[in-house]
Scaffold this active site. Sequence first.
Site, PDB file in Angstrom:
ATOM      1  N   LYS A 125       0.959   9.684  11.765  1.00 26.37           N
ATOM      2  CA  LYS A 125      -0.373   9.418  12.308  1.00 26.37           C
ATOM      3  C   LYS A 125      -1.171  10.710  12.512  1.00 26.37           C
ATOM      4  O   LYS A 125      -2.400  10.713  12.409  1.00 26.37           O
ATOM      5  CB  LYS A 125      -0.256   8.627  13.609  1.00 26.37           C
ATOM      6  CG  LYS A 125       0.268   7.192  13.408  1.00 26.37           C
ATOM      7  CD  LYS A 125      -0.647   6.364  12.533  1.00 26.37           C
ATOM      8  CE  LYS A 125      -0.306   4.879  12.557  1.00 26.37           C
ATOM      9  NZ  LYS A 125      -1.212   4.078  11.727  1.00 26.37           N
ATOM     10  N   TYR A 139       6.609   8.271  13.168  1.00 28.16           N
ATOM     11  CA  TYR A 139       5.310   7.594  13.291  1.00 28.16           C
ATOM     12  C   TYR A 139       4.225   8.577  13.743  1.00 28.16           C
ATOM     13  O   TYR A 139       3.139   8.634  13.169  1.00 28.16           O
ATOM     14  CB  TYR A 139       5.473   6.462  14.300  1.00 28.16           C
ATOM     15  CG  TYR A 139       4.245   5.638  14.586  1.00 28.16           C
ATOM     16  CD1 TYR A 139       3.800   4.676  13.685  1.00 28.16           C
ATOM     17  CD2 TYR A 139       3.545   5.792  15.784  1.00 28.16           C
ATOM     18  CE1 TYR A 139       2.682   3.897  13.970  1.00 28.16           C
ATOM     19  CE2 TYR A 139       2.432   5.016  16.075  1.00 28.16           C
ATOM     20  CZ  TYR A 139       2.010   4.071  15.172  1.00 28.16           C
ATOM     21  OH  TYR A 139       0.906   3.304  15.449  1.00 28.16           O
ATOM     22  N   SER A 145      -3.277   6.679  15.612  1.00 28.00           N
ATOM     23  CA  SER A 145      -2.676   6.217  16.872  1.00 28.00           C
ATOM     24  C   SER A 145      -2.737   7.367  17.872  1.00 28.00           C
ATOM     25  O   SER A 145      -2.771   8.539  17.476  1.00 28.00           O
ATOM     26  CB  SER A 145      -1.205   5.844  16.639  1.00 28.00           C
ATOM     27  OG  SER A 145      -0.528   5.698  17.861  1.00 28.00           O
ATOM     28  N   ASN A 155      -5.454   0.305   7.366  1.00 25.21           N
ATOM     29  CA  ASN A 155      -4.942  -0.157   8.665  1.00 25.21           C
ATOM     30  C   ASN A 155      -3.428  -0.270   8.722  1.00 25.21           C
ATOM     31  O   ASN A 155      -2.855  -0.285   9.815  1.00 25.21           O
ATOM     32  CB  ASN A 155      -5.593  -1.522   8.982  1.00 25.21           C
ATOM     33  CG  ASN A 155      -4.922  -2.232  10.133  1.00 25.21           C
ATOM     34  OD1 ASN A 155      -5.041  -1.824  11.287  1.00 25.21           O
ATOM     35  ND2 ASN A 155      -4.178  -3.299   9.844  1.00 25.21           N
ATOM     36  N   VAL A 177       0.810  -1.224   0.000  1.00 22.40           N
ATOM     37  CA  VAL A 177       0.000   0.000   0.000  1.00 22.40           C
ATOM     38  C   VAL A 177       0.846   1.277   0.000  1.00 22.40           C
ATOM     39  O   VAL A 177       0.301   2.368  -0.116  1.00 22.40           O
ATOM     40  CB  VAL A 177      -1.009   0.024   1.178  1.00 22.40           C
ATOM     41  CG1 VAL A 177      -2.049  -1.075   1.021  1.00 22.40           C
ATOM     42  CG2 VAL A 177      -0.308  -0.045   2.518  1.00 22.40           C
ATOM     43  N   ALA A 183       4.216  11.858  13.463  1.00 19.70           N
ATOM     44  CA  ALA A 183       3.945  12.831  12.397  1.00 19.70           C
ATOM     45  C   ALA A 183       3.048  12.204  11.336  1.00 19.70           C
ATOM     46  O   ALA A 183       2.100  12.827  10.847  1.00 19.70           O
ATOM     47  CB  ALA A 183       5.262  13.295  11.778  1.00 19.70           C
TER      48      ALA A 183
HETATM   49  N1  LIG Z   1      -0.656  -2.545  18.004  1.00 16.45           N
HETATM   50  C1  LIG Z   1      -1.160  -1.540  18.692  1.00 16.45           C
HETATM   51  O1  LIG Z   1      -1.466  -1.659  19.860  1.00 16.45           O
HETATM   52  C2  LIG Z   1      -1.411  -0.214  17.993  1.00 16.45           C
HETATM   53  C3  LIG Z   1      -1.490   0.967  18.731  1.00 16.45           C
HETATM   54  C4  LIG Z   1      -1.759   2.153  18.071  1.00 16.45           C
HETATM   55  C5  LIG Z   1      -1.929   2.157  16.685  1.00 16.45           C
HETATM   56  N2  LIG Z   1      -1.815   0.999  15.993  1.00 16.45           N
HETATM   57  C6  LIG Z   1      -1.998   1.035  14.536  1.00 16.45           C
HETATM   58  O2  LIG Z   1      -2.913  -0.003  14.195  1.00 16.45           O
HETATM   59  C7  LIG Z   1      -2.583  -0.529  12.901  1.00 16.45           C
HETATM   60  C8  LIG Z   1      -2.371  -2.032  12.983  1.00 16.45           C
HETATM   61  O3  LIG Z   1      -1.320  -2.303  13.886  1.00 16.45           O
HETATM   62  P1  LIG Z   1      -0.910  -3.795  14.252  1.00 16.45           P
HETATM   63  O4  LIG Z   1       0.038  -3.699  15.392  1.00 16.45           O
HETATM   64  O5  LIG Z   1      -2.126  -4.634  14.394  1.00 16.45           O
HETATM   65  O6  LIG Z   1      -0.111  -4.211  12.943  1.00 16.45           O
HETATM   66  P2  LIG Z   1       0.654  -5.583  12.616  1.00 16.45           P
HETATM   67  O7  LIG Z   1       2.117  -5.252  12.569  1.00 16.45           O
HETATM   68  O8  LIG Z   1       0.222  -6.679  13.530  1.00 16.45           O
HETATM   69  O9  LIG Z   1       0.128  -5.908  11.183  1.00 16.45           O
HETATM   70  C9  LIG Z   1       0.370  -5.051  10.129  1.00 16.45           C
HETATM   71  C10 LIG Z   1       0.305  -5.814   8.814  1.00 16.45           C
HETATM   72  O10 LIG Z   1       0.585  -4.873   7.772  1.00 16.45           O
HETATM   73  C11 LIG Z   1       1.347  -5.529   6.793  1.00 16.45           C
HETATM   74  N3  LIG Z   1       2.070  -4.502   6.036  1.00 16.45           N
HETATM   75  C12 LIG Z   1       3.177  -3.821   6.413  1.00 16.45           C
HETATM   76  N4  LIG Z   1       3.562  -2.975   5.445  1.00 16.45           N
HETATM   77  C13 LIG Z   1       2.640  -3.117   4.447  1.00 16.45           C
HETATM   78  C14 LIG Z   1       2.493  -2.525   3.178  1.00 16.45           C
HETATM   79  N5  LIG Z   1       3.344  -1.590   2.731  1.00 16.45           N
HETATM   80  N6  LIG Z   1       1.442  -2.889   2.399  1.00 16.45           N
HETATM   81  C15 LIG Z   1       0.571  -3.835   2.817  1.00 16.45           C
HETATM   82  N7  LIG Z   1       0.675  -4.453   4.016  1.00 16.45           N
HETATM   83  C16 LIG Z   1       1.696  -4.080   4.810  1.00 16.45           C
HETATM   84  C17 LIG Z   1       2.262  -6.471   7.553  1.00 16.45           C
HETATM   85  O11 LIG Z   1       2.714  -7.542   6.720  1.00 16.45           O
HETATM   86  C18 LIG Z   1       1.345  -6.939   8.680  1.00 16.45           C
HETATM   87  O12 LIG Z   1       0.695  -8.155   8.339  1.00 16.45           O
HETATM   88  C19 LIG Z   1      -1.331   0.237  12.454  1.00 16.45           C
HETATM   89  O13 LIG Z   1      -1.714   1.344  11.646  1.00 16.45           O
HETATM   90  C20 LIG Z   1      -0.743   0.735  13.757  1.00 16.45           C
HETATM   91  O14 LIG Z   1       0.058   1.876  13.572  1.00 16.45           O
HETATM   92  C21 LIG Z   1      -1.537  -0.184  16.609  1.00 16.45           C
END
Ligand SMILES: NC(=O)c1ccc[n+]([C@@H]2O[C@H](COP(=O)([O-])OP(=O)(O)OC[C@H]3O[C@@H](n4cnc5c(N)ncnc54)[C@H](O)[C@@H]3O)[C@@H](O)[C@H]2O)c1
Length: 257
Positions: free
Chosen positions: A157, A153, A140, A88, A62, A155
């Site tokens: 978000k 990150y 986030s 996402n 993406v 910036a």
């Molecule tokens: N984990 C948390 O507690 C948390 C907290 C705040 C915000 N977020 C946000 O929530 C979202 C999901 O986080 P998560 O921890 O569940 O993620 P994750 O790391 O578990 O999963 C992310 C997925 O995105 C895929 N990915 C990475 N780069 C990609 C690309 N260029 N194109 C397509 N797919 C790609 C990866 O292969 C992975 O399967 C993110 O935007 C993250 O910033 C997460």
Amino acid sequence: MRLENQIAIVTGSGGAGGIGEAIARRFVSEGAKVVVCDIDEEKAQAVAGALGPNATPWACDVSRSDQVEAMVAGVVPMFGRLDILVNNVGFTVPGFLRDLGDEAWHHVLNGCLSSTFYGIRAALKPMREQKSGSIINISSAAGIGGAPGLGAYGAAKAGVVSLTQTAAVENFKSGVRVNCVLPNAATKSLTAWFDATESGRKTRAAIEAYSRCGSPEEIAAAVLFLASDDSAYVNGTVLPVDGGLSSRVACIDATIE
Ligand SMILES: NC(=O)c1ccc[n+]([C@@H]2O[C@H](COP(=O)([O-])OP(=O)(O)OC[C@H]3O[C@@H](n4cnc5c(N)ncnc54)[C@H](O)[C@@H]3O)[C@@H](O)[C@H]2O)c1
């Protein structure tokens, strides 16, 4: 069933135990047909396989606008429409601003922010034509406040918040709504880091002093609300799903005697 026959793309939903996977699972359970989009084709196939016939794996980076355009251009004729897009994908490269290299900066900005722009732009075409659609962007808590070591990150978000608001107001009366969710610590991989390092343990203690960590399912529940007609009058909103943590002014810690 709150999403009966709705067509959804969830980016980054191949990550087992991640927020995207939980969103895809919840959408399927609510009757949607879900495109499980991930840069890692095998992971997308594994999640889609586990979710059953209403999940379709789709390999797409993406951070590449041509691949996002191609995904939407492929999904719409395959399913006849696109009702929901969840942007996402997001990740960080930790490092203080004073040390952060150009490569890391652009990698995080492309993965978190440009990807969201590409997704919004691509989805708006079919959604505006069909006069309906819901786009949900995952930001986030780091997008609405400073977090040490998360400069690129945060910036990116914060940019996701701004893109959400602009996309919403540019599309008033089009039938397309654009909203944004701000999760806090909600995945096992992140909470495992809390236990593995000293700064992680301090972060967990700070969170648990006031609230608690969340779960991917709790984030997915909020995304489902924004995807469904239950939120028909909700547009351009920035919704923290974080146990209230981001509403607290951290430097004030008075108790009422
Ligand atoms: N984990 C948390 O507690 C948390 C907290 C705040 C915000 N977020 C946000 O929530 C979202 C999901 O986080 P998560 O921890 O569940 O993620 P994750 O790391 O578990 O999963 C992310 C997925 O995105 C895929 N990915 C990475 N780069 C990609 C690309 N260029 N194109 C397509 N797919 C790609 C990866 O292969 C992975 O399967 C993110 O935007 C993250 O910033 C997460």
